[in-house]
Scaffold this active site. Structure first.
Site, PDB file in Angstrom:
ATOM      1  N   HIS A  76     -44.143  77.313  30.691  1.00  0.00           N
ATOM      2  CA  HIS A  76     -42.792  77.283  30.137  1.00  0.00           C
ATOM      3  C   HIS A  76     -42.817  77.605  28.651  1.00  0.00           C
ATOM      4  CE1 HIS A  76     -42.534  73.401  27.861  1.00  0.00           C
ATOM      5  NE2 HIS A  76     -43.435  72.967  28.723  1.00  0.00           N
ATOM      6  N   ASP A 115     -46.702  72.176  22.838  1.00  0.00           N
ATOM      7  CA  ASP A 115     -46.070  71.977  24.146  1.00  0.00           C
ATOM      8  C   ASP A 115     -44.883  72.936  24.220  1.00  0.00           C
ATOM      9  OD1 ASP A 115     -44.887  71.114  26.487  1.00  0.00           O
ATOM     10  OD2 ASP A 115     -44.214  69.195  25.676  1.00  0.00           O
ATOM     11  N   GLU A 169     -37.969  74.167  31.096  1.00  0.00           N
ATOM     12  CA  GLU A 169     -38.814  73.136  31.718  1.00  0.00           C
ATOM     13  C   GLU A 169     -38.475  71.750  31.204  1.00  0.00           C
ATOM     14  OE1 GLU A 169     -42.290  70.349  31.966  1.00  0.00           O
ATOM     15  OE2 GLU A 169     -41.288  71.150  30.191  1.00  0.00           O
ATOM     16  N   ASP A 221     -49.783  73.876  31.457  1.00  0.00           N
ATOM     17  CA  ASP A 221     -48.978  73.020  30.594  1.00  0.00           C
ATOM     18  C   ASP A 221     -49.916  72.177  29.742  1.00  0.00           C
ATOM     19  OD1 ASP A 221     -46.786  71.564  29.476  1.00  0.00           O
ATOM     20  OD2 ASP A 221     -45.665  71.819  31.330  1.00  0.00           O
TER      21      ASP A 221
END
Length: 344
Positions: free
Chosen positions: A63, A171, A203, A226
């Site tokens: 994502h 992230d 996400e 991720d």
């Protein structure tokens, strides 16, 4: 590690729902390494394709979106109030931010000086009602440049601390970076499987990109990239994973055990270090990809980071490099159980 690329990816701002801002950086990095790049308009996701020699399709997904705040009010004294559903307000005092109004405006998140804190207020928890953004601009200037609902992001602070790198939005720009680097290392490698790279949207809230774009591709299998929690002060190995010990491979009911075991066996075969992460649901796009159409066998690889959803997320480049190496080797040995070419 290509620190220049990672800096570009993390210094860019791509909040949930407005991921297209970062697409030019990703497209430029992929140029010459994939056969096709396109935008999945309905989900605002970016997709790329590298043809293999066979008839099977493997999708790698990460994502793109990052956590953010929004302006909730412009105060009479010229300060801004903000709110967020994905950031802990307790970590915000003293942070530098960027307000994305008609132009980018620098700001700081301030609090009352400790000297002026009254008795009984010392241990009050900071929530968004008690925090404000100071841009140094007057009320009239702010009202001309900023509107309620405008995005507010952490200011970039890319730096190296010891063996680790620190910045906002690792992230999940680390997952994005892994997909780009995997495309690069596959450039001169013969592989049978057709590889789809999905840089998905939303996400952090809905999983929109993971669900709808995967429906379009319908691959034989998928590997989601991720981040996960790294051990740190007050976060023990019971809750997190060590930095510098390789990526984590997730074991839980939302991922395919056979595919997951295959990834682990490739890591064992070539001596690539990894850690096992065990849970029920992963709270990542892997939980959603596996439910698409008639079901997509899905696995999850994650990179441990410290201080998730803060402006100082921290990771070890060793873990990222080993993740790219593992994916390259896994792609070379990928053998699906059914024929499906994949499609847009």
């Amino acid at each position: 590690m290509d620190e220049s690329l990672l800096r570009n990816l993390t210094e860019s701002f791509a909040p949930t729902g407005n991921e297209k801002i970062i697409f030019p950086i990703i497209e430029s990095a992929l140029k010459g390494y994939v056969d096709e790049i396109k935008i999945h308009e309905r989900s605002n996701s970016l997709m790329a394709f590298k043809k293999g020699n066979g008839n099977f399709a493997l999708m790698l997904e990460a994502h793109v979106d990052e956590v953010f705040m929004v302006v909730s009010s412009v105060e009479k004294n010229g300060f801004l109030k903000v709110t967020s559903r994905s950031i802990d307000p307790k970590i915000l005092p003293g942070s530098q931010v960027i307000v994305h109004g008609k132009k980018k405006i620098k700001g700081v998140i301030g609090i009352k000086p400790y000297h002026l804190v009254k008795e009984g207020e010392e241990n009050l928890t900071y929530d968004f009602n008690r925090l404000f953004v100071d841009t140094g601009l007057s009320e009239n200037e702010l009202k001309d440049l900023v509107s309620v609902g405008d995005y507010v992001s952490f200011a970039p602070s890319f730096d190296k601390i010891g063996n680790y790198l620190v910045n906002k939005s690792f992230d999940n720009r680390l997952g994005v970076y892994v997909l780009i680097e995997t495309a690069r290392v596959l450039k001169n490698i013969k592989h049978d499987v057709n590889v789809y790279f999905l840089f998905s949207s939303q996400e952090e809230y809905t999983g929109l990109g993971a669900i709808t774009a995967t429906f379009s591709v319908f691959p034989n299998a998928s590997v989601v990239l991720d981040v996960t929690f790294g051990t740190q002060y007050k976060v023990t190995p019971f809750d997190g994973f060590e930095l510098g010990k390789g990526p984590t491979i997730f074991y839980g009911i939302s991922v395919n055990r056979e595919l997951t075991n295959k990834i682990a066996s490739v890591a064992d075969k070539y001596g690539i270090p990894y850690q096992k992460e065990v849970g029920v649901l992963s709270s990542t796009d892997a939980d959603k990809v596996g439910l698409v159409r008639s079901g997509i066998p899905t696995s999850l690889l994650s990179i441990p980071i410290r201080y998730m959803h803060t402006p100082v997320e921290m990771f070890d480049p060793f873990d990222v490099d080993k993740t790219v190496q593992l994916l390259k080797l896994f792609i070379g040995e990928f053998e699906p159980t059914e024929d499906r070419n994949g499609e847009y």
